[in-house]
Write a protein that holds these residues in place. Structure first.
Motif, PDB file in Angstrom:
ATOM      1  N   LYS A 140     -52.259 128.207 -21.786  1.00 30.46           N
ATOM      2  CA  LYS A 140     -53.141 129.023 -20.948  1.00 30.46           C
ATOM      3  C   LYS A 140     -52.790 128.940 -19.471  1.00 30.46           C
ATOM      4  CE  LYS A 140     -57.190 126.064 -20.360  1.00 30.46           C
ATOM      5  NZ  LYS A 140     -58.598 125.952 -20.680  1.00 30.46           N
ATOM      6  N   TRP A 141     -52.010 127.955 -19.050  1.00 39.45           N
ATOM      7  CA  TRP A 141     -51.616 127.835 -17.642  1.00 39.45           C
ATOM      8  C   TRP A 141     -50.173 128.281 -17.412  1.00 39.45           C
ATOM      9  CZ3 TRP A 141     -55.977 127.457 -15.363  1.00 39.45           C
ATOM     10  CH2 TRP A 141     -57.009 126.693 -15.904  1.00 39.45           C
ATOM     11  N   GLN A 142     -49.508 128.792 -18.432  1.00 39.97           N
ATOM     12  CA  GLN A 142     -48.101 129.163 -18.318  1.00 39.97           C
ATOM     13  C   GLN A 142     -47.838 130.255 -17.286  1.00 39.97           C
ATOM     14  OE1 GLN A 142     -45.513 127.511 -19.930  1.00 39.97           O
ATOM     15  NE2 GLN A 142     -47.201 126.115 -20.282  1.00 39.97           N
TER      16      GLN A 142
ATOM     17  N   PHE B   1     -57.177 116.912 -13.937  1.00 36.10           N
ATOM     18  CA  PHE B   1     -57.695 115.552 -13.731  1.00 36.10           C
ATOM     19  C   PHE B   1     -57.836 114.818 -15.054  1.00 36.10           C
ATOM     20  CE2 PHE B   1     -61.022 112.396 -12.715  1.00 36.10           C
ATOM     21  CZ  PHE B   1     -60.338 111.718 -11.718  1.00 36.10           C
ATOM     22  N   LYS B   2     -58.244 115.546 -16.085  1.00 32.32           N
ATOM     23  CA  LYS B   2     -58.378 114.931 -17.410  1.00 32.32           C
ATOM     24  C   LYS B   2     -57.027 114.413 -17.894  1.00 32.32           C
ATOM     25  CE  LYS B   2     -59.753 116.061 -22.128  1.00 32.32           C
ATOM     26  NZ  LYS B   2     -60.111 117.151 -23.032  1.00 32.32           N
ATOM     27  N   THR B   3     -55.985 115.232 -17.759  1.00 29.35           N
ATOM     28  CA  THR B   3     -54.653 114.783 -18.182  1.00 29.35           C
ATOM     29  C   THR B   3     -54.137 113.679 -17.256  1.00 29.35           C
ATOM     30  OG1 THR B   3     -53.590 116.575 -16.970  1.00 29.35           O
ATOM     31  CG2 THR B   3     -54.034 116.956 -19.289  1.00 29.35           C
ATOM     32  N   HIS B   4     -54.513 113.729 -15.984  1.00 28.26           N
ATOM     33  CA  HIS B   4     -54.131 112.682 -15.033  1.00 28.26           C
ATOM     34  C   HIS B   4     -54.721 111.347 -15.463  1.00 28.26           C
ATOM     35  CE1 HIS B   4     -53.677 110.490 -11.260  1.00 28.26           C
ATOM     36  NE2 HIS B   4     -54.973 110.232 -11.321  1.00 28.26           N
ATOM     37  N   GLN B   5     -56.000 111.348 -15.842  1.00 29.20           N
ATOM     38  CA  GLN B   5     -56.652 110.112 -16.264  1.00 29.20           C
ATOM     39  C   GLN B   5     -56.042 109.561 -17.540  1.00 29.20           C
ATOM     40  OE1 GLN B   5     -60.796 111.380 -16.248  1.00 29.20           O
ATOM     41  NE2 GLN B   5     -61.164 109.991 -14.530  1.00 29.20           N
TER      42      GLN B   5
ATOM     43  N   LYS C  75     -48.365 116.651  -8.373  1.00 23.46           N
ATOM     44  CA  LYS C  75     -47.590 116.418  -9.602  1.00 23.46           C
ATOM     45  C   LYS C  75     -48.463 116.543 -10.850  1.00 23.46           C
ATOM     46  CE  LYS C  75     -47.971 111.397  -9.565  1.00 23.46           C
ATOM     47  NZ  LYS C  75     -47.244 110.138  -9.560  1.00 23.46           N
ATOM     48  N   ASP C  76     -49.758 116.226 -10.727  1.00 29.84           N
ATOM     49  CA  ASP C  76     -50.664 116.382 -11.865  1.00 29.84           C
ATOM     50  C   ASP C  76     -50.881 117.855 -12.189  1.00 29.84           C
ATOM     51  OD1 ASP C  76     -51.156 113.543 -12.036  1.00 29.84           O
ATOM     52  OD2 ASP C  76     -52.450 113.768 -10.284  1.00 29.84           O
ATOM     53  N   LEU C  77     -51.019 118.672 -11.138  1.00 25.35           N
ATOM     54  CA  LEU C  77     -51.186 120.110 -11.335  1.00 25.35           C
ATOM     55  C   LEU C  77     -49.919 120.724 -11.926  1.00 25.35           C
ATOM     56  CD1 LEU C  77     -52.945 120.967  -7.955  1.00 25.35           C
ATOM     57  CD2 LEU C  77     -54.026 120.591 -10.169  1.00 25.35           C
ATOM     58  N   SER C  78     -48.763 120.348 -11.368  1.00 24.18           N
ATOM     59  CA  SER C  78     -47.512 120.915 -11.880  1.00 24.18           C
ATOM     60  C   SER C  78     -47.227 120.444 -13.304  1.00 24.18           C
ATOM     61  CB  SER C  78     -46.343 120.578 -10.959  1.00 24.18           C
ATOM     62  OG  SER C  78     -46.068 119.203 -10.968  1.00 24.18           O
ATOM     63  N   HIS C  79     -47.598 119.214 -13.612  1.00 24.11           N
ATOM     64  CA  HIS C  79     -47.416 118.714 -14.982  1.00 24.11           C
ATOM     65  C   HIS C  79     -48.257 119.532 -15.957  1.00 24.11           C
ATOM     66  CE1 HIS C  79     -46.761 115.973 -18.302  1.00 24.11           C
ATOM     67  NE2 HIS C  79     -48.073 115.866 -18.456  1.00 24.11           N
TER      68      HIS C  79
ATOM     69  N   PHE D 117     -59.231 124.567 -13.698  1.00 21.52           N
ATOM     70  CA  PHE D 117     -57.851 124.124 -13.528  1.00 21.52           C
ATOM     71  C   PHE D 117     -57.804 122.662 -13.077  1.00 21.52           C
ATOM     72  CE2 PHE D 117     -53.878 124.249 -10.801  1.00 21.52           C
ATOM     73  CZ  PHE D 117     -52.998 124.206 -11.869  1.00 21.52           C
ATOM     74  N   THR D 118     -58.601 122.329 -12.067  1.00 16.51           N
ATOM     75  CA  THR D 118     -58.585 120.955 -11.567  1.00 16.51           C
ATOM     76  C   THR D 118     -59.214 119.974 -12.554  1.00 16.51           C
ATOM     77  OG1 THR D 118     -60.593 121.390 -10.284  1.00 16.51           O
ATOM     78  CG2 THR D 118     -58.490 121.556  -9.120  1.00 16.51           C
ATOM     79  N   LYS D 119     -60.256 120.397 -13.269  1.00 12.60           N
ATOM     80  CA  LYS D 119     -60.855 119.505 -14.270  1.00 12.60           C
ATOM     81  C   LYS D 119     -59.858 119.162 -15.364  1.00 12.60           C
ATOM     82  CE  LYS D 119     -65.807 120.432 -13.997  1.00 12.60           C
ATOM     83  NZ  LYS D 119     -66.965 121.029 -14.688  1.00 12.60           N
ATOM     84  N   GLU D 120     -59.142 120.172 -15.847  1.00 15.41           N
ATOM     85  CA  GLU D 120     -58.170 119.914 -16.908  1.00 15.41           C
ATOM     86  C   GLU D 120     -57.003 119.070 -16.388  1.00 15.41           C
ATOM     87  OE1 GLU D 120     -55.638 122.386 -20.231  1.00 15.41           O
ATOM     88  OE2 GLU D 120     -57.528 123.225 -19.484  1.00 15.41           O
TER      89      GLU D 120
END
Length: 133
Positions: free
Chosen positions: A100-102, A72-76, A88-92, A67-70
């Motif tokens: 898969k995170w729905q 962080f990837k979208t954050h970057q 906000k990165d997690l909620s985004h 969860f955190t890797k994905e």
């Protein structure tokens, strides 16, 4: 042990980190007893073996890692240069990311100020009242 060398499985079963009969090395980062306590809150659960608690703990760690890797990837991708993962990165990821995170949508919503939420509730109530009349 070299980092490049594959880790060998212990030959002695008492050295197995998932074995409860011998010395247990700490194969997990999360506290197994806390996870076991959380598992016991389920009314359908009466007994939980140590092996089951360790496996659920490892699964939880794996889930958090993925969860955190994905996130962080979208954050970057959106915030070049920043290496700090925020709520906000997690909620985004949950609200706007892959399906898969729905299942976390109700648990990790977009952050909203209380003032904005109360205004939204007032608008919804006004719309409901307008429909009734």
């Amino acid at each position: 042990m070299d980092i490049g060398q594959p880790q060998q499985q212990p030959e002695n079963p008492s050295e197995n980190p998932l074995s409860t009969s011998g010395p247990i090395s700490r194969p997990v980062a999360l506290p197994v007893t806390r996870i076991k306590t959380i598992m016991k809150t389920c009314p359908d659960t009466s007994l939980i073996s140590q092996e089951a608690a360790v496996l659920v703990t490892k699964s939880t760690e794996h889930f958090i890692e993925q969860f955190t890797k994905e996130a962080f990837k979208t954050h970057q991708e959106t915030n070049s240069g920043s290496k700090e993962l925020q709520y906000k990165d997690l909620s985004h990821l949950v609200q706007d990311g892959s399906e898969k995170w729905q299942f976390l949508k109700d648990i990790i919503p977009h952050k909203i100020l209380a003032k904005d939420y109360l205004e939204k509730l007032d608008r919804q109530k006004a719309m409901e009242n307008a429909k009734r009349t």
